[in-house]
Design an enzyme around this catalytic site. Sequence first.
Site, PDB file in Angstrom:
ATOM      1  N   LYS A  88      60.857  42.573  33.847  1.00  0.00           N
ATOM      2  CA  LYS A  88      62.179  42.921  33.312  1.00  0.00           C
ATOM      3  C   LYS A  88      62.308  42.629  31.825  1.00  0.00           C
ATOM      4  CE  LYS A  88      64.471  40.454  35.959  1.00  0.00           C
ATOM      5  NZ  LYS A  88      65.425  39.550  36.598  1.00  0.00           N
ATOM      6  N   ARG A  92      73.837  39.753  39.932  1.00  0.00           N
ATOM      7  CA  ARG A  92      72.893  39.319  40.941  1.00  0.00           C
ATOM      8  C   ARG A  92      73.440  39.423  42.358  1.00  0.00           C
ATOM      9  NH1 ARG A  92      68.453  35.819  39.578  1.00  0.00           N
ATOM     10  NH2 ARG A  92      68.513  35.273  37.395  1.00  0.00           N
ATOM     11  N   ARG A 139      51.241  31.921  36.924  1.00  0.00           N
ATOM     12  CA  ARG A 139      51.875  31.573  35.649  1.00  0.00           C
ATOM     13  C   ARG A 139      51.625  30.125  35.265  1.00  0.00           C
ATOM     14  NH1 ARG A 139      57.804  34.220  35.773  1.00  0.00           N
ATOM     15  NH2 ARG A 139      58.256  32.377  37.018  1.00  0.00           N
ATOM     16  N   ARG A 178      55.353  25.655  36.223  1.00  0.00           N
ATOM     17  CA  ARG A 178      56.782  25.333  36.291  1.00  0.00           C
ATOM     18  C   ARG A 178      57.059  24.704  37.647  1.00  0.00           C
ATOM     19  NH1 ARG A 178      59.705  28.643  32.450  1.00  0.00           N
ATOM     20  NH2 ARG A 178      58.216  30.156  31.685  1.00  0.00           N
ATOM     21  N   ARG A 200      63.343  31.922  46.916  1.00  0.00           N
ATOM     22  CA  ARG A 200      63.931  32.782  45.881  1.00  0.00           C
ATOM     23  C   ARG A 200      63.848  34.253  46.263  1.00  0.00           C
ATOM     24  NH1 ARG A 200      61.232  29.457  42.231  1.00  0.00           N
ATOM     25  NH2 ARG A 200      59.875  31.047  41.374  1.00  0.00           N
TER      26      ARG A 200
END
Length: 226
Positions: free
Chosen positions: A14, A89, A123, A156, A167
């Site tokens: 995004k 959202r 990541r 993270r 999530r």
Amino acid sequence: MRKYVIMGVQGSGKGTQSQLLASDLDLVHISVGDIFRWNVQHHTKMGAQVRRIMAEGNLVGDEMAESVVRDRLTEHDWNYGFIIDGFPRNRRQALFFLESYDIDGVIHLDMPDSEVRRRVLARRLCASCGMDYNLLASSPHEAGKCDACGGQLTTREDDNEQALAVRLKDYHEKTNPVLELFRGKEYVITVDARPDANTVQQEIRYKLGLPPLQEKPAEKEKPAEN
Ligand SMILES: [Zn+2]
């Protein structure tokens, strides 16, 4: 004036797609997540609230998200339009948005959960300078060390299987009704988010009826995207 919403699960690109679109159409890229992160980094009162909510693995509430968007859009620095990312959202936020602003299109970046999992779990983040890495796209020269500052690469705290599963479930439960609502108004274009960033961008432009992105001389792709 062009006003777009971009939707897609975390890891669907995004941020990258918004920036590509914003930079040559002179749109203002509004990332609600970036605004929250800025507040966290600068230890504002809102930042403290956001930090607590995220540490519990939750998303920021509707009222806080709506007021951030309202405040940002009243700055009126978007003469040619905006592209907003990270909002709405859920159904309530979408209704708020539709009442307040007329939009020209909703870009839906479509990516299967399995691919999201693969990307997000690759990541890494430099503990010292904050630079993002994605091991799928490019590894640092020395494993586990930041190319820029030599700092240690970490994950993270919320980039793990368990937190991600929560999530993803939450994302689908909340955003499916938003997509339904926008589809009812024929705003939505859906683009496969799996190809490289340039291909995805061209597809977005084609579907929105915009001129194609001019090819730039070969440039190394950014190692990470959000
Ligand atoms: Zn670093």
